[in-house]
Design a protein around this motif. Structure first.
Motif, PDB file in Angstrom:
ATOM      1  N   MET A  29     -10.981  19.721 -10.536  1.00  0.00           N
ATOM      2  CA  MET A  29     -10.764  18.924 -11.738  1.00  0.00           C
ATOM      3  C   MET A  29     -11.778  19.240 -12.830  1.00  0.00           C
ATOM      4  N   PHE A  30     -12.971  19.594 -12.436  1.00  0.00           N
ATOM      5  CA  PHE A  30     -13.972  19.860 -13.458  1.00  0.00           C
ATOM      6  C   PHE A  30     -14.092  21.347 -13.745  1.00  0.00           C
ATOM      7  N   SER A  31     -14.382  22.105 -12.713  1.00  0.00           N
ATOM      8  CA  SER A  31     -14.694  23.506 -12.933  1.00  0.00           C
ATOM      9  C   SER A  31     -13.443  24.341 -13.249  1.00  0.00           C
ATOM     10  N   ILE A  52     -22.348  40.130  -7.628  1.00  0.00           N
ATOM     11  CA  ILE A  52     -21.931  38.825  -7.112  1.00  0.00           C
ATOM     12  C   ILE A  52     -21.697  38.889  -5.605  1.00  0.00           C
ATOM     13  N   LEU A  53     -20.993  39.938  -5.165  1.00  0.00           N
ATOM     14  CA  LEU A  53     -20.694  40.035  -3.740  1.00  0.00           C
ATOM     15  C   LEU A  53     -21.966  40.207  -2.919  1.00  0.00           C
ATOM     16  N   LEU A  54     -22.905  40.950  -3.457  1.00  0.00           N
ATOM     17  CA  LEU A  54     -24.173  41.141  -2.764  1.00  0.00           C
ATOM     18  C   LEU A  54     -24.911  39.812  -2.655  1.00  0.00           C
ATOM     19  N   PHE A  55     -24.885  39.056  -3.760  1.00  0.00           N
ATOM     20  CA  PHE A  55     -25.551  37.743  -3.781  1.00  0.00           C
ATOM     21  C   PHE A  55     -24.929  36.834  -2.724  1.00  0.00           C
ATOM     22  N   VAL A  56     -23.604  36.791  -2.692  1.00  0.00           N
ATOM     23  CA  VAL A  56     -22.922  35.940  -1.712  1.00  0.00           C
ATOM     24  C   VAL A  56     -23.297  36.371  -0.303  1.00  0.00           C
ATOM     25  N   TYR A  57     -23.293  37.682  -0.070  1.00  0.00           N
ATOM     26  CA  TYR A  57     -23.600  38.175   1.271  1.00  0.00           C
ATOM     27  C   TYR A  57     -25.009  37.749   1.677  1.00  0.00           C
ATOM     28  N   LEU A  58     -25.962  37.950   0.772  1.00  0.00           N
ATOM     29  CA  LEU A  58     -27.357  37.668   1.134  1.00  0.00           C
ATOM     30  C   LEU A  58     -27.607  36.176   1.280  1.00  0.00           C
ATOM     31  N   VAL A  59     -27.214  35.404   0.265  1.00  0.00           N
ATOM     32  CA  VAL A  59     -27.569  33.981   0.267  1.00  0.00           C
ATOM     33  C   VAL A  59     -26.657  33.170   1.175  1.00  0.00           C
ATOM     34  N   PHE A  60     -25.350  33.347   1.033  1.00  0.00           N
ATOM     35  CA  PHE A  60     -24.425  32.522   1.817  1.00  0.00           C
ATOM     36  C   PHE A  60     -24.421  32.951   3.273  1.00  0.00           C
ATOM     37  N   GLU A  61     -24.203  34.257   3.492  1.00  0.00           N
ATOM     38  CA  GLU A  61     -23.947  34.671   4.862  1.00  0.00           C
ATOM     39  C   GLU A  61     -25.233  34.903   5.651  1.00  0.00           C
ATOM     40  N   LYS A  62     -26.159  35.650   5.063  1.00  0.00           N
ATOM     41  CA  LYS A  62     -27.352  36.012   5.830  1.00  0.00           C
ATOM     42  C   LYS A  62     -28.334  34.845   5.914  1.00  0.00           C
ATOM     43  N   LEU A  63     -28.581  34.207   4.760  1.00  0.00           N
ATOM     44  CA  LEU A  63     -29.645  33.207   4.722  1.00  0.00           C
ATOM     45  C   LEU A  63     -29.194  31.862   5.283  1.00  0.00           C
ATOM     46  N   LEU A  64     -28.017  31.412   4.875  1.00  0.00           N
ATOM     47  CA  LEU A  64     -27.601  30.066   5.242  1.00  0.00           C
ATOM     48  C   LEU A  64     -26.543  30.028   6.332  1.00  0.00           C
ATOM     49  N   LEU A 113     -14.711  32.387  -8.881  1.00  0.00           N
ATOM     50  CA  LEU A 113     -15.014  32.859  -7.537  1.00  0.00           C
ATOM     51  C   LEU A 113     -15.890  31.858  -6.791  1.00  0.00           C
ATOM     52  N   PHE A 114     -16.933  31.379  -7.461  1.00  0.00           N
ATOM     53  CA  PHE A 114     -17.820  30.437  -6.775  1.00  0.00           C
ATOM     54  C   PHE A 114     -17.133  29.099  -6.544  1.00  0.00           C
ATOM     55  N   SER A 115     -16.229  28.722  -7.451  1.00  0.00           N
ATOM     56  CA  SER A 115     -15.498  27.474  -7.250  1.00  0.00           C
ATOM     57  C   SER A 115     -14.620  27.566  -6.013  1.00  0.00           C
ATOM     58  N   VAL A 116     -13.901  28.684  -5.898  1.00  0.00           N
ATOM     59  CA  VAL A 116     -13.026  28.876  -4.748  1.00  0.00           C
ATOM     60  C   VAL A 116     -13.850  28.950  -3.467  1.00  0.00           C
ATOM     61  N   LEU A 117     -14.921  29.712  -3.536  1.00  0.00           N
ATOM     62  CA  LEU A 117     -15.802  29.862  -2.372  1.00  0.00           C
ATOM     63  C   LEU A 117     -16.390  28.506  -1.975  1.00  0.00           C
ATOM     64  N   GLY A 118     -16.816  27.744  -2.985  1.00  0.00           N
ATOM     65  CA  GLY A 118     -17.415  26.433  -2.729  1.00  0.00           C
ATOM     66  C   GLY A 118     -16.433  25.484  -2.083  1.00  0.00           C
ATOM     67  N   SER A 119     -15.184  25.478  -2.575  1.00  0.00           N
ATOM     68  CA  SER A 119     -14.237  24.541  -1.979  1.00  0.00           C
ATOM     69  C   SER A 119     -13.831  25.007  -0.592  1.00  0.00           C
ATOM     70  N   GLY A 151     -27.722  24.048  -6.715  1.00  0.00           N
ATOM     71  CA  GLY A 151     -27.047  24.638  -7.858  1.00  0.00           C
ATOM     72  C   GLY A 151     -25.788  25.402  -7.513  1.00  0.00           C
ATOM     73  N   MET A 152     -25.601  25.762  -6.249  1.00  0.00           N
ATOM     74  CA  MET A 152     -24.392  26.495  -5.876  1.00  0.00           C
ATOM     75  C   MET A 152     -23.364  25.525  -5.326  1.00  0.00           C
ATOM     76  N   PRO A 153     -22.181  25.439  -5.956  1.00  0.00           N
ATOM     77  CA  PRO A 153     -21.166  24.578  -5.361  1.00  0.00           C
ATOM     78  C   PRO A 153     -20.798  25.149  -4.001  1.00  0.00           C
ATOM     79  N   GLY A 154     -20.721  24.328  -3.002  1.00  0.00           N
ATOM     80  CA  GLY A 154     -20.356  24.828  -1.679  1.00  0.00           C
ATOM     81  C   GLY A 154     -21.536  24.952  -0.751  1.00  0.00           C
ATOM     82  N   LEU A 155     -22.729  24.998  -1.303  1.00  0.00           N
ATOM     83  CA  LEU A 155     -23.901  24.955  -0.434  1.00  0.00           C
ATOM     84  C   LEU A 155     -24.463  23.543  -0.525  1.00  0.00           C
ATOM     85  N   THR A 156     -24.759  22.957   0.615  1.00  0.00           N
ATOM     86  CA  THR A 156     -25.281  21.598   0.563  1.00  0.00           C
ATOM     87  C   THR A 156     -26.656  21.541   1.202  1.00  0.00           C
TER      88      THR A 156
END
Lengths: 492, 154, 313
Positions: A210-212, B131-143, A392-398, A30-35
C-alpha cells in the motif's frame, strides 16, 4: 552499584558491542523484510559463549537502532522499513517530495533519540511501579485501547477524503483483519484453504504494497521523487521548526506508556501519538502534507516503546514484543530471572544494560545527524533506477517475512488497489489503522465477554476502562464539532 | 471510466461485501455467536450503513457536479509505464519459485529499467550486480534469510 | 544443434550425479516451524552447536517458517526434497492436532521420525492473590463456579491438557483462548484469569520470583527446576501432559542417510555441551528413539482425536 555497572560498561569491549549493535540495527531496520527479531535470534547462540553483558548490550543496540532505522526509507521512499514507521511515512514522504528530506530526517533522528532516552529514564527509575500499572490492563482495557486508536479515524479526515470515506476505509481495514483463524473458536474464516492465510493477512506485505509499491507505480510518471530538484539545495539547512519539542515530548510519553503494556507494539504507539499530535497541533491542516510535527510525534512514540517494552520484560518476565522476548531468552540463559532480584542481586548487570541503551541512542543520533544530508540525496536518484530497485526490495521484503510467495502477490494486489482507492478519495492511513487495531479489538472484545460470561458491563467496570472512555470521548468531540461547523458553513 | 463511476463501483462492491459478511456469520460455531460473530456482524452493519450514507450523499450532490467528479479516472500519468511495471512485477513474483530469486531479479531489474527509460548500459550492469551482491552478502550470508532457489536446476 | 542438445542432456544428467556425492554434500537445512528467538528455535540452534562436533565439515542452517501453530513449517518439512539435506523440528500437540482437525496437508506417514530431544511439561498456575493453593482447592472452586482458565490457542498442548483435566476431574472450565504465553502471563500476573494452563519454561521464573503460583505440574515426576511443586498425580489426579520437541525428516530418504541422521541425534542427545546448554535454557531433556517417539505421537493423535470428535474446533 550504579558506579559498578558504569565501570563495567565503560570498557572497550562492551562499548564496541553497543556501537556494532546499533549500527547493524539501523541497517536492519532500514531494510524492509529484515527485522530486529531476526538479528537478535542470530545473536542468541553467540551469547552462550560471550560474556553475558556483551550479549545483552549487543541485543539492546540492535533493538534501539532498528526502531530508528525504519524511519529512513519511510521518509525518503515511502517504504517503511518497520511497520512502526508507517505514521512517519505519512508526513515524512511529502516533505521529501517538497525537497525537505534533510529536515525530515533530522527531526526523525532527534525525536527518536529523545523518545528512546526518555523511555530509558522511565525504565531506570519507575520500572517496578509502572509494571504494576501495566498489569491492571486486561482484555476489556485492550479492547478500549483499540477503540481509542480507532477514534483516530476521524482525524484522518481532510479535504480530499470525507469523514464517511475515511470511516469506510477504516472498516475495510478491520474486515481484512478478520481473515484467518477465529481467536476464540479456532475456526478458519475466509481463508480459501490457503495455509498462508490461517494466521490472517500478513501485515508487513500489505503495508509494503500500500505504501511502497503504490508509490513506485505513481512515480512512473515522474523524473524523481522530489518535485523540484532545485529546491533541495535551497532549503538544505532548514532550522528545526519552533515548538517541535512539545510534540516530541508528547510522543515520548505516549510511546513509553503504550510500550509498557505487554503485547502492544510500537506501531500502535506511533499511530496513537501521531493522532494526538494531529489533534493538538496549531496547524492541523498541514498534516498529511508534510508536517514535521507529525514525524516528531510518531518517531518519539515508536522509540519510546523500546524502554517501555523492557519494563514488563525485566520486572515480570512478560516480553512486550518479539525482540523483547528474544532478549528475555538471553537473560534466562545466564540465570537472570526477571523480577526484583534483577535490580538487586544482579543489579550491576541490569543497570549496565540499561545504561547501554542511552549510549545506543546517542550513537544513532550522531550517525543520523551526520548522515542525514547524504541519505537525503537518495531522493534525487532518477526514477528509472530508483523504481526497479525499490520494487525489488519491496518484493523481497514481503517474501522474506514469512517465506511466502502468496504474500508477494498480496503485496502487489494491495499496491494496485491502493492507487485506485487513493484516486477515488479513500484514506490509506485509515485502512492501515483498521488493519493494525482489528485483531486487538476483536480478541479483546471476545475475551472480555468470555471473562464476564457474556455481560457487557465489564467494559465499564474498572477505573482504567472509564479513563479510556473519557480520553476517547475527548479526542472525538473537537473534530466532530469542527466537521459539523464546517458543514453548516458550507450549506449556509 | 469517470472518477465518479469508479467511486460508485467501489461503494457498490463494499455494499455487497457487507451483505456477504453479515450472512457468513451464521456459519460460526454456536458458542462464539455472542462474541466474535457479533463483532463481525457489527463490522458488516457499519460498512453497509456507511456505504449507503455515502451513496445517498453523492446522489444528492448530483446537481452541482464538479469537474473533478466527471473527469476520467486517471490511474497513471504515464499509463504505458504504469501498467508495464504492474505486469512486470506480477511476472517477477510468479517466476520467483521457478527461476529462483537471483535469476528472476537479474531479469527483472534491467527489464524494469529499460521500461522506465534508462538507456546507459553502465547503469544496468552496475545497479543489477551491486544490488544482487548486497542482497547475497547482507540477507543470505550475514542474516541467514532464506531466498527462493530455482526449481529448474537440481 | 545436435551438439548443443547433447551438451544439455549431459548437463541434466550430470546434476543428479553431482548430488549423489558423499552425504552431506551441502549445508543441511533445519526447518523450525516457529519464530526466530522462540524456544523451538533455540533448541535447533543449540542442537547445531553440538552436531557440528560429530559431523566434521558439515554445515547447518536454520530456516524459520512460523505460522498457523507450526502448520506451515510442518508442511514445509513434509514437502521438502528427501535427499537428507532438509530435516526439521516438530512440537506436540500441534503436529497431530492439525491432522486431527483435517487441516494439515501431511500425516505422520509424511515423516521419518528421528526422535525426541527435549520437552516442556505443562502446569497449572494461579495468580498470587488467589486463595487456591493446591489441586484439591482448585477443583473445589471449579465445581462451585466454572473457573476462567487461560490457554494458548485452540488445539494447542494447553488446550488438550485442559480438556484432559476436565475429563479426569469431572469439572468444566470457562476456557479463555489467548494468542500465546505472553498474554497468559499477563492475565495471571494481573489477576484477570482464575488460572492458566501453560508450559513450565514459561512460568517457572514467575513462580520463583513469587509473582504467580504454580499449583501442580502435569508430569510424572517433579521438575528439577521447581522441586517444590507437586505433580498432579501426587495430588490424586493422574493427568500428564508435556510439550515435546523432536526431530523429523521427510519420508522416503535413503536408508543409509537416515541411519546417519538418527545416529547424529542420539549423539547430540548425549553430548555434554548440549546437556549443559539445555540446562542453561531450563529445558528438560527427554531423549526418545525414533520408534518410541513415533509410538508416542500416534498415541497422542488418538487421544486428541477423541477430544476433537466430542467438541470439534
Amino acid at each position: 552499584m550504579i558506579l559498578e555497572s558504569l565501570s563495567s560498561l565503560m570498557a572497550p569491549m562492551p562499548l564496541l558491542a553497543v556501537l556494532l549493535g546499533t549500527v547493524s540495527g539501523v541497517v536492519i531496520g532500514g531494510m524492509p523484510g529484515l527485522t530486529a527479531t531476526m538479528a537478535v535470534a542470530l545473536l542468541i547462540p553467540v551469547t552462550f559463549t560471550l560474556d553475558p553483558l556483551i550479549g545483552l548490550v549487543l541485543m539492546g543496540g540492535v533493538y534501539c537502532g532498528a526502531m530508528y532505522g525504519g524511519s529512513i526509507p519511510a521518509i525518503l521512499l515511502r517504504t517503511p522499513g518497520t511497520p512502526a514507521a508507517v505514521a512517519t511515512a505519512l508526513e515524512g514522504y511529502p516533505m521529501t517530495q517538497q525537497g525537505r528530506a534533510g529536515l525530515a530526517l533530522k527531526v526523525s533522528v532527534i525525536a527518536s533519540c529523545v523518545g528512546g532516552v526518555f523511555s530509558t529514564i522511565i525504565l531506570l527509575i519507575l520500572a517496578p511501579i509502572l509494571a504494576q500499572f501495566a498489569l491492571t490492563f486486561g482484555p476489556p482495557e485492550y479492547f478500549l485501547l483499540a477503540i481509542l486508536g480507532l477514534a483516530g479515524l476521524v482525524s484522518m479526515t481532510d479535504e480530499k477524503t470525507g469523514l464517511i470515506k475515511s470511516l469506510i476505509s477504516g472498516i475495510i481495514g478491520l474486515i481484512i483483519a478478520v481473515v484467518g483463524t477465529d481467536p476464540i473458536s479456532g475456526m478458519l474464516r475466509y481463508t480459501a484453504g490457503l495455509t498462508d492465510l490461517y494466521d490472517g493477512v500478513a501485515f508487513m506485505p500489505v503495508l509494503i504494497g500500500m505504501f511502497s509499491i503504490s508509490q513506485m507505480l505513481t512515480l512512473t510518471g515522474k523524473k524523481s521523487v522530489v518535485d523540484n530538484a532545485e529546491l533541495v539545495t535551497e532549503i538544505k539547512r532548514e532550522p528545526l521548526p519552533k515548538g517541535i519539542f512539545k510534540f516530541i515530548s508528547m510522543g515520548s510519553f505516549t510511546g513509553t506508556l503504550v510500550g509498557i503494556l505487554p503485547g502492544e507494539g510500537a506501531t500502535i504507539a506511533a499511530f496513537l501519538s501521531y493522532n494526538i499530535a494531529r489533534r493538538r497541533s496549531k496547524k492541523p491542516e498541514l498534516f498529511g502534507n508534510g508536517n514535521p510535527e507529525g514525524i516528531a510525534a510518531a518517531e518519539a512514540g515508536n522509540n519510546g516503546c523500546v524502554g517501555g517494552s523492557l519494563v514488563p520484560t525485566l520486572t515480570l518476565g512478560i516480553p512486550g514484543n518479539s525482540v523483547a522476548a528474544a532478549l528475555l531468552g538471553g537473560l534466562l540463559v545466564h540465570g537472570l530471572i526477571p523480577g526484583p532480584e534483577l535490580f538487586t542481586t544482579y543489579g550491576p548487570m541490569t543497570y549496565a544494560f540499561i545504561f547501554s541503551l542511552f549510549i545506543a541512542n546517542i550513537i544513532f543520533l550522531i550517525l543520523g545527524l551526520y548522515m542525514a544530508p547524504y541519505f537525503a540525496r537518495i531522493s534525487l536518484t532518477p526514477t528509472e533506477l530508483l523504481i526497479p530497485v525499490v520494487c525489488l526490495f519491496s518484493v523481497l521484503g514481503s517474501y522474506s517475512m514469512n517465506n511466502s510467495v502468496l504474500d508477494v502477490f498480496l503485496c502487489l494486489l494491495f499496491g494496485v488497489g491502493a492507487v485506485l482507492l487513493h484516486k477515488t478519495g479513500f484514506s490509506l492511513g485509515a485502512l492501515i489503522l483498521g488493519l493494525i487495531l482489528g485483531p486487538i479489538a476483536e480478541t479483546g472484545f471476545a475475551q472480555a465477554l468470555i471473562m464476564s460470561r457474556g455481560s457487557a458491563a465489564i467494559f465499564f467496570e474498572s477505573p482504567q476502562a472509564l479513563a479510556l472512555w473519557l480520553i476517547t470521548f475527548l479526542l472525538l468531540v473537537p473534530p466532530l464539532l469542527n466537521i459539523i461547523k464546517k458543514h453548516r458553513m458550507k450549506s449556509a | 471510466m469517470t472518477k465518479r463511476f469508479a467511486e460508485l463501483l467501489l461503494l457498490g462492491g463494499f455494499l455487497v461485501l457487507a451483505v456477504l459478511l453479515y450472512n457468513s456469520t451464521a456459519a460460526y460455531p454456536k458458542f462464539v455467536q455472542g462474541s466474535t460473530a457479533a463483532y463481525v456482524r457489527f463490522l458488516a452493519i457499519c460498512l453497509g450503513v456507511l456505504c449507503l450514507a455515502e451513496l445517498f450523499i453523492t446522489s444528492k450532490n448530483k446537481k452541482k457536479e464538479q469537474d473533478s467528479q466527471t473527469a476520467a479516472l486517471n490511474m497513471a500519468e504515464a499509463p504505458r509505464r504504469f501498467w508495464g511495471l504492474c505486469i512486470l512485477l506480477f511476472i517477477y513474483a510468479a517466476s520467483f519459485e521457478f527461476l529462483g530469486f537471483y535469476l528472476a531479479s537479474a531479469i527483472f531489474l534491467p527489464t524494469a529499467m529499460l521500461l522506465l527509460g534508462a538507456r546507459k548500459p553502465l547503469h544496468f550492469g552496475v545497479t543489477t550486480i551491486g544490488i544482487l551482491l548486497f542482497v547475497y552478502l547482507v540477507f543470505e550470508k550475514l542474516l541467514g534469510v532464506f531466498l527462493p532457489t530455482s526449481s529448474l536446476f537440481g | 544443434m545436435k551438439k548443443l542438445l547433447a551438451l544439455l542432456m549431459a548437463l541434466v544428467f550430470a546434476f543428479p550425479m553431482y548430488a549423489m556425492a558423499e552425504y552431506p554434500s551441502k549445508p543441511i537445512t533445519i526447518v523450525v516451524p516457529s519464530k526466530a528467538g522462540g524456544s523451538t528455535d533455540t533448541t535447533a540452534r543449540i542442537f547445531i552447536n553440538a552436531a557440528k562436533k560429530y559431523w566434521n565439515g558439515a554445515n547447518f542452517v536454520v530456516q524459520n517458517i512460523p505460522g498457523s501453530g507450526g502448520q506451515k513449517g510442518f508442511e514445509a518439512i513434509a514437502r521438502a526434497k528427501n535427499d537428507g539435506h532438509t530435516i526439521g523440528l516438530i512440537f506436540t500437540t500441534q503436529i497431530v492436532s492439525h491432522v486431527v482437525s483435517k487441516r494439515a496437508r501431511y500425516t505422520l506417514d509424511s515423516f521419518h521420525v528421528m526422535g525426541n530431544c527435549v520437552d516442556d511439561p505443562l502446569l497449572i498456575a494461579v495468580p498470587k492473590e488467589s486463595p487456591i493453593t493446591d489441586l484439591a482447592g482448585f477443583i473445589k472452586a471449579a465445581k462451585e463456579n466454572p473457573l476462567t482458565v487461560a490457554v494458548n490457542g485452540i488445539g494447542s498442548d494447553d488446550f488438550i491438557a485442559a480438556k484432559k483435566f476436565e475429563k479426569k476431574a469431572g469439572v468444566e472450565f470457562n476456557l479463555l483462548p489467548t494468542k500465546g504465553s505472553t498474554e497468559q502471563k499477563a492475565l495471571i500476573l494481573g489477576n484477570h484469569a482464575d488460572a492458566s494452563i501453560m508450559n513450565l519454561s514459561q512460568m517457572q521464573a514467575q513462580h520463583k520470583a513469587g509473582t504467580a503460583r504454580v499449583i501442580a505440574l502435569l508430569n510424572k515426576e517433579r521438575s528439577q527446576v521447581l522441586p517444590d511443586v507437586k505433580t498432579a498425580a501426587e495430588q490424586g489426579y493422574d493427568v500428564n501432559m508435556t510439550a515435546t520437541r523432536g526431530f523429523v525428516a521427510p519420508a522416503g530418504i535413503d536408508k543409509d542417510i537416515l541411519a546417519k541422521l538418527d545416529d547424529l541425534l542420539v549423539k547430540v542427545n548425549n553430548d555434554p555441551d548440549f546437556i549443559a546448554d539445555c540446562k542453561k535454557n531450563v529445558y528438560s531433556r527427554l531423549p526418545m528413539s525414533g520408534a518410541d517417539y513415533r509410538t508416542y505421537l500416534e498415541g497422542l493423535q488418538v487421544e486428541t482425536q477423541s477430544f476433537y470428535d466430542k467438541n470439534p474446533w
